[in-house]
Design a protein around this motif. Sequence first.
Motif, short mmCIF file in Angstrom:
data_model
loop_
_atom_site.label_atom_id
_atom_site.label_comp_id
_atom_site.label_asym_id
_atom_site.label_seq_id
_atom_site.Cartn_x
_atom_site.Cartn_y
_atom_site.Cartn_z
N GLU A 131 -10.29 -2.35 13.57
CA GLU A 131 -9.39 -1.83 12.53
C GLU A 131 -10.02 -2.22 11.20
N GLU A 133 -10.11 -2.28 7.32
CA GLU A 133 -9.31 -2.09 6.11
C GLU A 133 -10.23 -2.07 4.89
N HIS A 186 -4.43 5.22 8.15
CA HIS A 186 -3.17 5.16 7.41
C HIS A 186 -3.32 4.41 6.10
N GLU A 188 -2.57 1.41 3.94
CA GLU A 188 -2.14 0.06 4.34
C GLU A 188 -1.11 -0.47 3.35
N GLU A 195 -6.58 2.03 6.04
CA GLU A 195 -7.12 1.47 7.29
C GLU A 195 -7.63 2.58 8.18
MG MG Z 1 -3.98 -3.18 9.09
#
Ligand code: MG
Length: 447
Positions: A131, A133, A186, A188, A195
């Motif tokens: 993931e 970011e 999405h 964050e 992210e």
């Molecule tokens: Mg996150």
Amino acid sequence: MNRSVRFDDIRALLVCHVDNAGISRVKVLPHRKLLSASTHGVTISNSAGVLFSVDDHLNATRDVDPVVGDLRGIADTSSMAMLDRDARLAWAPADLFSLDGTPHPTCQRTALRRVVDDAEDVRLTFLVGFELECTVFRPSPVEGEPPVPATTGPAYSTRALLEVEAFAFAALEALDVAGVPVDQMHPEFGSGQLEFAFAPRDPLAAVDDLALARVVLTRVAQRHGLLVSFAPVPIVGGSTNGCHVHLSARRDGRNVFADPKAKLGVTPLGANMIAGILDRLEEGVALLGGSVLSFARLRPHAWAGADICWGEGNREAAIRFVPGQAGMGAEQSNIEVKPVDAAANLYLAVAAIIAAAVDGVARDATPPKPVRVDPSTLTAVQRRSAGIRPLPADLGSALHRLESSEFYRGVLGDVLIDAYVATRQHEWEAYGEHVPEDVADIVRWKY
Ligand code: MG
Ligand code: GLU
């Protein structure tokens, strides 16, 4: 997703290597030289390969001289990807070799490959899903002022997405062209923060894809007049950027984590692996981020996993156990290792995590009980009795733990550990006493 790239289709190849400071360094091969990319490769100085810090300060170790000596960066063309179809630009990761043709002991990518191979020898195969970011900035409307976050929230909102819609969808398309499988994207929590969650892959491919994705995102942002930062603390006081590692493991074709019938919801092998990772976090965390700001990120209430403990769905624990949803549990279950950020060399970070997990199996290690609350809400006595430990408080103490770790010296070798520690030790000595605002200004656009 078809990743095959033909030399005929490209004008130039970016041969990239991620160094011990977590920075992607590059040599470009024009079409005429492409055939030699995976044989002779490119020249990389010892400094550029393994000894530069984030500020390009040049370090030295007993085994690697910063001035005298060369390495070869041999492109792994089996992982080549298209960066830009129109510009006919491609990307490939490089392995570091000595001039005599043997893999160089500092090669981070080779280290991960070796750790994965060793795990296979004990019938364990891993999948890794990141993931990632990042924080997107746009130029300030006020001339001469620094860039400002490109979204203003609210957290996770459709409105925030729409503020960077053109960039976000161009990024998804470019990642698709590059063959990087995105599972979800999405806005964050923080201003400007996005992210990208990538599909689980074999560990080496996952880290390659992450390095490639960062090139893609940086490139697409520039084309939209934006800047993207992967720094763990892009804005002091704002949301931090993590690079959580989702890890699943299989033995004999079966996911070894979830067992809904077991007492802790996890199989004995999964419990061994959780214990193995937790046991090595003090000595290994310098490999999971390793910048001064990585430790400014590892604070309670940031969902960064600042406490050494684990729990089902627990976002404040260093390991969040994800049992999977109804009907998909056994296949979907995995663990999320949270104290990881993109200032790391992620080849080394993933190698450190997998080696610790496999070691946990070898030692039949037992984890403490899972923690079902935010660990920072517990008293000191409650924390002690639950076996919850804090991570080292800063980069200096984390490096000290790594430098004296027999385990990681065994896994990664002295030559590599010494070069890594020297690189990061300079950052600690040069910036450890600075206020975080100053450090953030120095490294915001480096990663
Ligand atoms: Mg996150
Ligand atoms: N931004 C948080 C971090 O620094 C993670 C938030 C989340 O759990 O997605 O790790």
